[in-house]
Design a protein around this motif. Structure first.
Motif, PDB file in Angstrom:
ATOM      1  N   GLY A 104      87.814  35.712  -0.229  1.00  0.00           N
ATOM      2  CA  GLY A 104      88.430  35.977  -1.522  1.00  0.00           C
ATOM      3  C   GLY A 104      87.618  36.968  -2.344  1.00  0.00           C
ATOM      4  N   LEU A 107      88.124  40.475  -0.751  1.00  0.00           N
ATOM      5  CA  LEU A 107      89.390  41.106  -1.154  1.00  0.00           C
ATOM      6  C   LEU A 107      89.321  41.590  -2.597  1.00  0.00           C
ATOM      7  CD1 LEU A 107      91.976  38.686   0.500  1.00  0.00           C
ATOM      8  CD2 LEU A 107      91.223  40.927   1.316  1.00  0.00           C
ATOM      9  N   GLY A 108      88.703  40.791  -3.471  1.00  0.00           N
ATOM     10  CA  GLY A 108      88.531  41.223  -4.847  1.00  0.00           C
ATOM     11  C   GLY A 108      87.648  42.446  -4.956  1.00  0.00           C
ATOM     12  N   VAL A 112      91.875  43.958  -4.439  1.00  0.00           N
ATOM     13  CA  VAL A 112      93.067  43.107  -4.378  1.00  0.00           C
ATOM     14  C   VAL A 112      93.090  42.204  -5.615  1.00  0.00           C
ATOM     15  CG1 VAL A 112      94.274  41.310  -3.078  1.00  0.00           C
ATOM     16  CG2 VAL A 112      93.048  43.133  -1.868  1.00  0.00           C
ATOM     17  N   ALA A 114      93.716  39.123  -8.226  1.00  0.00           N
ATOM     18  CA  ALA A 114      93.625  37.674  -8.001  1.00  0.00           C
ATOM     19  C   ALA A 114      94.984  37.020  -7.906  1.00  0.00           C
ATOM     20  CB  ALA A 114      92.813  37.019  -9.119  1.00  0.00           C
ATOM     21  N   GLY A 115      95.969  37.527  -8.650  1.00  0.00           N
ATOM     22  CA  GLY A 115      97.278  36.899  -8.655  1.00  0.00           C
ATOM     23  C   GLY A 115      97.297  35.660  -9.523  1.00  0.00           C
ATOM     24  N   THR A 127      93.417  30.800  -6.580  1.00  0.00           N
ATOM     25  CA  THR A 127      94.359  31.831  -7.008  1.00  0.00           C
ATOM     26  C   THR A 127      95.199  32.206  -5.796  1.00  0.00           C
ATOM     27  OG1 THR A 127      92.837  33.651  -6.490  1.00  0.00           O
ATOM     28  CG2 THR A 127      92.760  32.758  -8.745  1.00  0.00           C
ATOM     29  N   LEU A 128      96.220  33.007  -6.019  1.00  0.00           N
ATOM     30  CA  LEU A 128      97.064  33.433  -4.911  1.00  0.00           C
ATOM     31  C   LEU A 128      96.232  34.197  -3.876  1.00  0.00           C
ATOM     32  CD1 LEU A 128      99.927  33.574  -3.746  1.00  0.00           C
ATOM     33  CD2 LEU A 128     100.257  35.692  -5.048  1.00  0.00           C
ATOM     34  N   ARG A 129      95.243  34.979  -4.339  1.00  0.00           N
ATOM     35  CA  ARG A 129      94.380  35.722  -3.417  1.00  0.00           C
ATOM     36  C   ARG A 129      93.440  34.795  -2.656  1.00  0.00           C
ATOM     37  NH1 ARG A 129      90.589  39.251  -6.674  1.00  0.00           N
ATOM     38  NH2 ARG A 129      89.521  37.252  -6.918  1.00  0.00           N
ATOM     39  N   ASP A 130      92.935  33.763  -3.317  1.00  0.00           N
ATOM     40  CA  ASP A 130      91.932  32.901  -2.695  1.00  0.00           C
ATOM     41  C   ASP A 130      92.530  31.879  -1.738  1.00  0.00           C
ATOM     42  OD1 ASP A 130      89.975  34.197  -4.106  1.00  0.00           O
ATOM     43  OD2 ASP A 130      89.856  32.696  -5.704  1.00  0.00           O
ATOM     44  N   THR A 133      92.655  32.793   2.022  1.00  0.00           N
ATOM     45  CA  THR A 133      91.307  33.113   2.517  1.00  0.00           C
ATOM     46  C   THR A 133      90.516  31.857   2.850  1.00  0.00           C
ATOM     47  OG1 THR A 133      90.297  33.201   0.302  1.00  0.00           O
ATOM     48  CG2 THR A 133      91.308  35.221   1.129  1.00  0.00           C
ATOM     49  N   ARG A 192      85.008  33.047 -10.713  1.00  0.00           N
ATOM     50  CA  ARG A 192      85.432  33.883  -9.597  1.00  0.00           C
ATOM     51  C   ARG A 192      85.277  35.364  -9.933  1.00  0.00           C
ATOM     52  NH1 ARG A 192      85.093  32.422  -4.796  1.00  0.00           N
ATOM     53  NH2 ARG A 192      86.744  33.818  -4.118  1.00  0.00           N
TER      54      ARG A 192
END
Length: 217
Positions: A104, A107-108, A112, A114-115, A127-130, A133, A192
């Motif tokens: 995560g 990607l950040g 990308v 977090a969403g 989060t949607l990103r985490d 992952t 995060r």
């Protein structure tokens, strides 16, 4: 709430998680903290932290942090071989820094977003990103591939118990908070962001906070 379009659903899952915690995890963690010796708890924490370092090393390489990846490879070797499988943190005793990276954060780091904020059943804030992952990172955990018996599930239970015991000192703070859900959400998102930017998150413009007193006339 901005950044939390799923708040009604999230609050329901948060209430479910809190009920499970109060009924099962917190009482078990208190027994664990009160009746196991400090050296045992330290060893358990060191052991599972050491198991996470393959994940950290891979994600450091994906972020181009090759110096840190080398340091943590050395940390993994030292603690595994001379630290009795990670029970003793030999690397910290020898001055090696501690790092923490996951997919995560990678990607950040690559931009990308977090969403939306999510609360996962039993797993807690994300989060949607985490969320996906966490599954990907699990493939780098040694116990994921070790399936000779019930060791995987025993290790998962012990790790969960130890992590919950480490959070017991925060319970008093949470009990005094008016809105625990909002407090945990804001703390998670800030932490995060802090991790993604290695302690130097970009400053947000004042008008983003929505304070009418800060807006220009």
């Amino acid at each position: 709430t901005p950044g939390d379009p799923l708040e009604p659903l999230n609050r329901g899952v948060h209430a479910f998680n809190d009920g499970v915690d109060r009924a099962v995890l917190k009482p078990a963690a208190r027994v664990y903290a009160d009746y196991t010796p400090d050296w045992f708890q330290t060893g358990v924490g060191n052991f599972f932290t050491n198991l996470f370092y393959p994940t950290t090393i891979v994600n450091q390489a994906l972020q181009g942090k090759f110096v840190e990846a080398g340091q943590d490879t050395l940390r993994l070797v030292l603690n595994t071989i001379w630290g009795l499988g990670g029970l003793i943190d030999v690397a910290t005793q020898n001055g090696l820094p501690v790092h923490d990276e996951d997919l995560g954060q990678t990607l950040g780091w690559w931009g990308v977003p977090a969403g939306p904020y999510l609360v996962l059943p039993l797993l807690g804030p994300a989060t949607l990103r985490d969320t996906p992952t966490r599954v990907a990172d699990s493939f780098l955990q040694p116990f994921y591939w070790y399936d000779a018996g019930n060791e995987r599930w025993f290790s998962l239970a012990l790790d969960t118990l130890d992590r919950r015991a480490q959070l017991l000192p925060l319970d008093a703070t949470l009990e005094g908070v008016f809105d625990q859900y909002a407090f945990i959400r804001n703390a998670y998102l800030q932490r995060r962001q802090f991790k993604v930017f290695d302690g130097n998150p970009p400053e947000e413009p004042l008008e983003d906070f929505g304070d009418p007193e800060l807006e220009e006339p």
